[in-house]
Write an enzyme that holds these catalytic residues in place. Structure first.
Site, PDB file in Angstrom:
ATOM      1  N   ARG A  12      17.389  19.028   1.393  1.00  0.00           N
ATOM      2  CA  ARG A  12      17.194  20.494   1.322  1.00  0.00           C
ATOM      3  C   ARG A  12      15.675  20.865   1.182  1.00  0.00           C
ATOM      4  O   ARG A  12      15.127  20.288   0.316  1.00  0.00           O
ATOM      5  CB  ARG A  12      17.960  21.191   0.160  1.00  0.00           C
ATOM      6  CG  ARG A  12      19.567  20.867   0.169  1.00  0.00           C
ATOM      7  CD  ARG A  12      20.176  21.214  -0.929  1.00  0.00           C
ATOM      8  NE  ARG A  12      19.860  20.839  -2.382  1.00  0.00           N
ATOM      9  CZ  ARG A  12      19.923  21.438  -3.217  1.00  0.00           C
ATOM     10  NH1 ARG A  12      20.542  22.548  -3.509  1.00  0.00           N
ATOM     11  NH2 ARG A  12      19.665  20.869  -4.299  1.00  0.00           N
ATOM     12  N   SER A  27      15.264  11.139  -5.627  1.00  0.00           N
ATOM     13  CA  SER A  27      16.399  10.449  -6.320  1.00  0.00           C
ATOM     14  C   SER A  27      16.351   8.987  -6.072  1.00  0.00           C
ATOM     15  O   SER A  27      17.567   8.453  -5.424  1.00  0.00           O
ATOM     16  CB  SER A  27      17.532  11.239  -6.179  1.00  0.00           C
ATOM     17  OG  SER A  27      17.636  12.544  -6.624  1.00  0.00           O
ATOM     18  N   ASP A  45      16.838  13.686  -9.701  1.00  0.00           N
ATOM     19  CA  ASP A  45      17.999  14.620 -10.058  1.00  0.00           C
ATOM     20  C   ASP A  45      18.369  14.779 -11.534  1.00  0.00           C
ATOM     21  O   ASP A  45      18.769  15.905 -11.832  1.00  0.00           O
ATOM     22  CB  ASP A  45      19.327  14.513  -9.219  1.00  0.00           C
ATOM     23  CG  ASP A  45      19.557  13.112  -9.224  1.00  0.00           C
ATOM     24  OD1 ASP A  45      19.367  12.113  -9.821  1.00  0.00           O
ATOM     25  OD2 ASP A  45      20.761  12.780  -8.392  1.00  0.00           O
TER      26      ASP A  45
END
Length: 446
Positions: free
Chosen positions: A69, A131, A185
């Site tokens: 994203r 991540s 994350d």
């Protein structure tokens, strides 16, 4: 029950898990450990959390799976006043091809986002959620330790992911963007948790995988050499790999070994294989396979139980929902899906198995949470949690609340769902990075 008894953690085993975890933490923070810890205990270089002074526009990039994203946020007096998100698919040739190509692809997507949203012509600070296991040298330097999940790009392990992304961005002449912070994350979840509640000092991901981070006193981070002005720092534990060095083998069952043998990365991510979303369904399937082969359920017929992936963690959550409500409908559907003939006794056995493996996983997470609450000694600690397992498994939240209270008696805490630490948490990290930079330049000028 006799057959399943290895899944029940005795008090002695629980005590040993506690001792082993504390020792692994000590080794992970030590400057010269006598042996390598299975816990990375990474310094994230985030010494403070949102304080309500964040203002301005920021971008965030969230990369951790096949979709990523790009996020734009506007902040006013420490609150989000606007946010825009676009999703992009990472094709396999970018996930497995040369690393430079991957980062140039990410830069292309950022440029597409900026153009589409008419955000061109201004400077942006960007927070990068990456991540994957990495070693951080500062808030804006993240050296990739190893690729995981579906990524394996040559030329990135041992390199700084921030430099590679910045190089790709600056190669294009149409972007005025600087990557200011890199985090995973879990760290993003803690930052997001602190945005929601200033008392947040611990965060975890309980989803497909699992990890935790917490606020540690700088004097305990012995491996961080040199003089430091900060008093506290977020430490990323990377506890998914707890036990990779064999220290948790005393609780490992034959079913755990079977799950590990069939996994993509054998003999790694030991701790998360006990209960994380990627593995709980297969653990459940392996146990039912043993029970049917022993003639203890479903008339000894194994149906499709030998098929890896035939039962998912979602199925285990559905069965647990049945148990909670005193129903059998979902349980019947799950057993029907794997072609098992069953009567009511079989359905109750299936529910018992789901309960016992869930309880073991929740016990392990709660033990560690209790250790961290005792270690931090805060008047109250809000624990920020994100991930599908915590959101959708009906037993996780209530049992964690009960067990953490038992493992850390007298410690005040609450569990809070902090959604999208990997997105908005990264944007907040960019704002924190900007504030730290301003403080440093003020100090230097004085």
């Amino acid at each position: 029950m006799e057959c399943l008894s290895p899944l029940v953690l005795t008090e002695d085993q629980q005590q040993k898990v506690r001792e082993v975890f504390l020792d692994e933490m000590r080794l992970g923070l030590a400057a010269n450990p006598e042996r390598t810890s299975s816990l990375l205990m990474e310094n994230t270089f985030i010494p403070e959390l949102p304080d309500g002074t964040e203002n301005g526009e920021y971008l965030a990039l969230d990369l951790g799976g096949t979709h990523f994203r790009v996020i734009y946020v506007r902040m006013k007096n420490g609150r989000f006043s606007e946010e825009v998100v676009d999703y992009f698919h990472v094709p396999s040739e970018k996930r497995l091809g040369p690393g430079q190509d991957l980062f140039e692809f990410l830069a292309d997507c950022i440029a597409e986002f900026v153009q589409k949203r008419n955000l061109g012509g201004r400077n942006f600070q960007l927070g990068f959620t990456f991540s994957f296991p990495m070693t951080q040298k500062s808030l804006d330097v993240g050296i990739l330790v190893s690729w995981t999940k579906s990524f394996n790009c040559p030329g990135v392990v041992g390199e700084d992911a921030v430099k590679m992304l910045n190089d790709a961005i600056h190669k294009r002449k149409d972007l005025d963007i600087t990557v200011k912070a890199i985090l995973n994350d879990t760290t993003g979840t803690l930052v997001m948790g602190a945005y929601m509640d200033k008392r947040c000092a611990l965060a975890m991901i309980l989803g497909t995988g699992c990890n935790g981070c917490y606020i540690e006193k700088v004097e305990r981070i012995e491996k961080w050499l040199g003089k430091h002005l900060e008093s506290e720092m977020i430490v990323d534990i990377e506890w998914g790999a707890f036990g990779d060095n064999g220290v948790l083998d005393f609780i490992k069952t034959d079913w755990d070994r079977a799950v590990d043998d069939q996994s993509l990365l054998v003999h790694s991510y030991t701790f998360e294989k006990y209960f994380a979303g990627k593995y709980l369904g297969d653990l459940y399937r392996e146990i039912l396979l043993t029970l049917t082969k022993k003639g203890l359920m479903c008339g000894g017929k194994i149906g499709n139980l030998h098929t890896h992936g035939a039962i998912t963690t979602t199925s285990v959550s559905r069965i647990e929902s049945d148990t909670f409500k005193g129903l059998l409908e979902e349980t019947k559907m799950v057993l029907n899906d794997v072609k098992l003939n069953h009567d009511d006794d079989d359905l109750h056995i299936a529910q018992y198995v789901a309960g016992i493996i869930s309880y073991r996983g929740i016990t392990l997470v709660s033990l560690i949470t209790g250790i961290l609450l005792e270690r931090m000694q805060r008047n109250h600690c809000t624990v920020a949690i994100d991930g599908s397992l915590f959101k959708h498994h009906p037993r996780f939240r209530p049992l964690m609340e009960k067990l953490i209270s038992e493992f850390a008696p007298g410690r005040s805490f609450d569990l809070r769902l902090a959604h999208d630490g990997s997105g908005k948490g990264a944007a907040l990290a960019a704002a924190i990075a900007e504030r730290l930079e301003q403080k440093r330049s003020l100090t230097n000028s004085n």
